[in-house]
Scaffold this active site. Structure first.
Site, mmCIF file in Angstrom:
data_model
loop_
_atom_site.group_PDB
_atom_site.id
_atom_site.type_symbol
_atom_site.label_atom_id
_atom_site.label_comp_id
_atom_site.label_asym_id
_atom_site.label_seq_id
_atom_site.Cartn_x
_atom_site.Cartn_y
_atom_site.Cartn_z
ATOM 1 N N CYS A 15 -124.473 -32.046 38.537
ATOM 2 C CA CYS A 15 -125.292 -33.016 39.268
ATOM 3 C C CYS A 15 -126.099 -32.312 40.357
ATOM 4 O O CYS A 15 -125.989 -31.106 40.548
ATOM 5 C CB CYS A 15 -124.413 -34.090 39.897
ATOM 6 S SG CYS A 15 -123.319 -33.445 41.187
ATOM 7 N N CYS A 18 -124.190 -30.331 42.915
ATOM 8 C CA CYS A 18 -123.833 -28.978 42.460
ATOM 9 C C CYS A 18 -124.989 -28.015 42.717
ATOM 10 O O CYS A 18 -124.797 -26.895 43.189
ATOM 11 C CB CYS A 18 -123.504 -28.983 40.969
ATOM 12 S SG CYS A 18 -122.139 -30.032 40.494
ATOM 13 N N CYS A 82 -118.783 16.916 34.756
ATOM 14 C CA CYS A 82 -117.846 16.927 35.871
ATOM 15 C C CYS A 82 -117.943 15.612 36.638
ATOM 16 O O CYS A 82 -118.735 14.730 36.306
ATOM 17 C CB CYS A 82 -118.112 18.103 36.809
ATOM 18 S SG CYS A 82 -119.643 17.906 37.750
ATOM 19 N N CYS A 85 -121.296 14.366 37.893
ATOM 20 C CA CYS A 85 -122.106 13.689 36.881
ATOM 21 C C CYS A 85 -121.705 12.223 36.787
ATOM 22 O O CYS A 85 -122.551 11.335 36.690
ATOM 23 C CB CYS A 85 -121.916 14.345 35.508
ATOM 24 S SG CYS A 85 -122.344 16.087 35.441
ATOM 25 N N ASP A 513 -91.207 -17.451 32.599
ATOM 26 C CA ASP A 513 -91.213 -18.795 32.061
ATOM 27 C C ASP A 513 -90.005 -18.882 31.123
ATOM 28 O O ASP A 513 -89.507 -17.858 30.657
ATOM 29 C CB ASP A 513 -92.513 -19.040 31.294
ATOM 30 C CG ASP A 513 -92.572 -20.429 30.696
ATOM 31 O OD1 ASP A 513 -92.212 -21.376 31.403
ATOM 32 O OD2 ASP A 513 -92.957 -20.557 29.517
ATOM 33 N N ASP A 720 -96.326 -17.196 28.055
ATOM 34 C CA ASP A 720 -96.838 -17.109 26.687
ATOM 35 C C ASP A 720 -98.322 -16.775 26.626
ATOM 36 O O ASP A 720 -98.866 -16.589 25.549
ATOM 37 C CB ASP A 720 -96.553 -18.405 25.913
ATOM 38 C CG ASP A 720 -97.216 -19.622 26.554
ATOM 39 O OD1 ASP A 720 -98.128 -19.431 27.386
ATOM 40 O OD2 ASP A 720 -96.820 -20.746 26.219
ATOM 41 N N ASP A 724 -99.576 -20.810 30.305
ATOM 42 C CA ASP A 724 -99.267 -20.375 31.668
ATOM 43 C C ASP A 724 -100.428 -19.643 32.335
ATOM 44 O O ASP A 724 -100.217 -18.873 33.266
ATOM 45 C CB ASP A 724 -98.045 -19.446 31.640
ATOM 46 C CG ASP A 724 -96.819 -20.124 31.069
ATOM 47 O OD1 ASP A 724 -96.524 -21.244 31.504
ATOM 48 O OD2 ASP A 724 -96.172 -19.552 30.190
#
Length: 836
Positions: A15, A18, A82, A85, A513, A720, A724
């Protein structure tokens, strides 16, 4: 001043409010003169006098609660030699508008670029790197490299082969020089005479420097032309100065070090060859992964078996796989049963039994039966391709401890050149004082204070130039990270970033968990208790079966593992269930549904209490079942409690051992679950977990993780990887645990492909071992330069020995990283159980 403009895509706006919020956030970014946000196009148009860093713009949008879509691509960069660089290429890429971050890895010779698609792109990367003096893939190749390759590459072997060729070529001429020098060094005889000897040294040095050492000179000169210096610049200056002493010796009182220039280059190229070989070993894990993929597949086409290249396999094709053959790509078994060797994915050597409906992973090996597999993922979407991509991303990131080293390497080479010039000038201006310092070192056999002052000044300057080693600083972290991430992939441990490795070693608590993490995630009904208030069910006679009918009919709409367990129990009992109506899942509490015109509730005490259902009659039974570690669910029909169903999820076989190993490592453990406290405490007692946080709704897990962080410090959360996600993000390190191709690789900092808790122990052990190697490498890289450069300034280092020391320092760092392979990250108990 010319005004610059950039357009950013912005996600999440709905909207005008926002738009105003995003516009305000972007206007506050330093350098932004005007910000216009368009809701219709979902883009922000920004004007600058001085272009603000893209990362600052993205941060502003995200801090405002919105997002900017980004992409990450890994591209090969040629010509880096190196750490200087690396810093130069990173600086060039980070200046490209639209690039959020660019991390360049010297060990893999790749740049990992995070950018905003549509704002920055392949052509801009190519131009930036080219302007910096290096080469990059073409735009098409960059786009392709965003999709991980799944075919073997021999780039490392090619580089090692070329480095060895240059080394051998250099030593062909250098060996002649050294043999020719022997009479002068041992007997003081310049054979056949001084003029021919000096000319011979110069002529033999030329092919070593400009043929064998051409790439070194090209790199060093290119760097200088672009206004900076790198390791090859130091070697170019050192060997060039040594070579010039040859013609100078005919006109000035200076010794001829032209032969020494060839020796310096030969030792330098030897170091590079050994270094390339060691780097090849460091990257062999990802190379092995790339080589695992099948080259072809036997596909059934119109009932006939046809062998096709793997590139021609399409999703939905049915592949025929015989014993001993590789599974060509990810798929599902449609016919047959077998045992699959999944060690390439999980690190587990024992074959896994598979039957119809089971998923198989591409590149694993079919051990026993003939099976038909329907392809479900191909190319860049396969599990193997995702693993390769993840490992490459991890190798392209940096460990926080590397920040100081990066700051040093950015200014290292210019400081060394300045020290070398000051050394030369001080010896020419104050000859007696500096010669006295050199004389102190005559206890070293290679120090000769009797040389002329100009010669001593040149020797000291050349030694400073060739002994300084930014390479060791640049390789210290990337090589260890490369080996560590590769080892992790071989053990089924996928680490997303270098930061995760450093953080994981400091973890003080691991929070688990419950379902699918500590337990197998395959619950089954263990108890059915029907109360007198239970209404009869259609065509069902047994009281327990009637209770199961009402609960299972309602749970048919649920995707929760506990609900599925009740439905599966009903199926095993042969019950004919009703289709649920008005189904509603209440997060963390249970479900509501209408069955045969009756309102059914299945779930927790809270779910019943919210409907004012009296649960007193079932409370004692509920508590008894929970005390046994079972999850007890109340069943109510028409707002009357009608029974209790208990479901138990068995513990994983290695849960007790993994928790004990974490305790041995000094790490505390906790269980975080939405289950009731009694059940959670029963499980915690069984496995030896220290702390229990129970009855937590999914949205409350983040707050609980935050509280544990405040109390204990660094926290890792193991879940999992799908349900989570917020808790995984809040934790200092999120660890997703799953099985094979089912796991969400993108969900966390660390992904454990095996569904075993011992993987958590191995991940922490790997992080500690890897970080230990990183610290060792950084210490030796700094220690070497801090000690050796002053010795060279004092004139106590011969240029050849200085180059040998420099080459050795780089080799030591890379070799030390490779020693990480010898560390067994598996805990002792795992070894014992495997032996048994």
């Amino acid at each position: 001043m010319t005004e610059q403009r950039i357009t950013l895509p912005v996600q999440g706006m709905t909207c005008a409010s926002c738009v105003a919020h995003v516009q305000k956030a972007l206007s506050k970014v330093e350098g932004v003169t005007e910000a216009n946000v368009n809701l219709a196009t979902e883009k922000a148009s920004l004007s600058f006098h001085t272009l603000a860093p893209t990362s600052a713009l993205v941060t502003a949008v995200r801090d405002a609660g919105y997002d900017v879509p980004t992409a990450t691509v890994s591209v090969a960069v040629a010509g880096m030699t190196c750490a200087a660089c690396v810093a130069h290429v990173e600086k060039a890429l980070n200046k490209v508008p639209g690039v959020i971050a660019a991390n360049v890895n010297l060990a893999t010779e790749k740049a990992q670029i995070t950018f905003i698609p549509g704002v920055a792109g392949p052509e801009a990367f190519r131009v930036a790197v080219s302007d910096a003096g290096y080469q990059i893939m073409t735009g098409e190749e960059i786009a392709a490299s965003a999709q991980p390759a799944v075919e073997p590459v021999d780039e490392a072997k090619r580089k090692t082969r070329e480095a060895r060729f240059r080394m051998r070529l250099a030593w062909i001429f250098t060996a002649v020089i050294m043999i020719w020098m022997l009479p002068e060094m041992v007997f003081g005889i310049t054979w056949p005479n001084a003029t021919l000897f000096n000319l011979g040294m110069m002529l033999l040095a030329l092919p070593v420097l400009f043929w064998a050492g051409r790439t070194t000179y090209t790199s060093g000169i290119r760097a200088a032309l672009h206004g900076y210096a790198n390791m090859d610049t130091l070697i170019t200056l050192g060997t060039g100065a040594s070579l010039l002493t040859g013609p100078a010796s005919f006109f000035l009182p200076v010794a001829n070090y032209a032969g020494v220039s060839a020796m310096i280059m030969a030792f330098h190229l030897t170091g590079r060859a050994i270094e390339e070989s060691a780097k090849g070993r460091a990257s062999q894990a990802i190379r092995r992964l790339l080589e695992l993929g099948a080259k072809s597949a036997h596909v059934l086409q119109e009932g006939r078996e046809v062998e096709v290249p793997i590139e021609e396999v399409r999703v939905g094709d049915v592949m025929l796989i015989r014993p001993g053959e590789k599974v060509p790509t990810d798929g599902v078994i449609t016919r047959g049963e077998t045992a699959i060797d999944e060690s390439m994915a999980t690190g587990e050597s024992m074959p896994v039994n598979k039957t119809v409906g089971d998923e198989v992973i591409g590149a694993t090996v079919n051990q026993e039966g003939l099976i038909h597999v329907r392809a479900t993922r191909i190319g860049k979407d396969t599990f193997l391709a995702q693993v390769v991509k993840l490992v490459e991303e991890a190798q392209g990131t940096k460990v926080p401890i590397q920040a100081f080293a990066d700051k040093v390497t950015a200014v290292f080479v210019p400081i060394v050149i300045a020290i070398a010039l000051l050394t030369l000038l001080s010896r020419l201006i104050f000859p007696q004082a500096t010669q006295s310092l050199t004389a102190v070192g005559t206890f070293l056999p290679w120090v000769n204070a009797g040389l002329g002052n100009i010669t001593l000044a040149l020797v000291a300057m050349i030694s400073v130039l060739v002994i300084a080693c930014p390479c060791a600083l640049g390789l210290a972290t990337p090589t260890a990270l490369m080996v560590g991430s590769g080892m992790g992939a071989e053990h089924g441990i996928l680490i997303r970033t270098g930061e995760a490795i450093q953080t994981l070693r400091d973890i003080r608590m691991v929070v688990f968990d419950k379902t699918g993490t500590i337990t197998k995630g395959q619950p089954a009904v263990t108890d059915l208790w029907a109360l007198e208030s239970l209404p009869p069910a259609p065509t069902v006679m047994n009281r327990e079966a009637q209770l199961l009918f009402w609960a299972a009919s309602a749970e048919q709409g649920s995707e929760h593992p506990l609900g599925r367990a009740i439905v599966q129990q009903a199926a095993r009992a042969g019950l004919s269930l009703e289709t649920p109506g008005a189904f509603k899942a209440v997060r963390g509490q249970g479900i509501l549904a209408t069955i045969a015109g009756r309102a059914v509730r299945v779930g927790s005490r809270r779910l019943m209490e919210e409907a004012d259902i009296d649960i007193a009659v079932g409370l004692t039974l509920l508590q008894d079942l929970e005390a046994e570690g079972k999850t007890a669910m109340l069943v109510a029909v028409d707002n009357a409690l009608t029974g209790v169903i208990a479901v138990a999820d068995t513990l994983k076989d290695d849960s007790n051992l993994a928790i004990a190993a974490l305790h041995d490592m000094g790490i505390q453990t906790a269980i975080l679950t939405g289950d009731n406290r009694t059940t959670a405490e029963a499980i915690a007692r069984n496995v030896g977990i220290d702390h229990v946080v129970a009855e937590v709704l999914p949205e409350g897990k983040v707050d609980e993780v935050r509280r544990l962080q405040d109390r204990f410090g660094m926290v890792a959360f193991v879940g999992d990887g799908i349900n989570d996600a917020p808790a995984l993000t809040q934790a200092n390190v999120g660890i997703a645990i799953g099985t094979g191709a089912d796991i969400a690789i993108e969900a966390s900092d660390v992904t454990l492909v095996r569904g075993e808790l011992t993987g958590v122990v191995e991940a922490i052990a790997l992080s500690r071992a890897t970080f230990r190697k990183i610290r060792q490498n950084l210490f030796w890289a700094f220690f070497y330069n801090v000690i050796m450069i002053p010795l060279a300034v004092l004139g106590w280092m011969h240029p050849v020995l200085a180059e040998v020391a420099m080459a050795t320092s780089s080799i030591t760092v890379v070799s030390n990283a490779n020693l990480l392979r010898r560390i067994d990250i598996r805990p002792d108990y795992a070894l014992d159980s495997n032996a048994a």
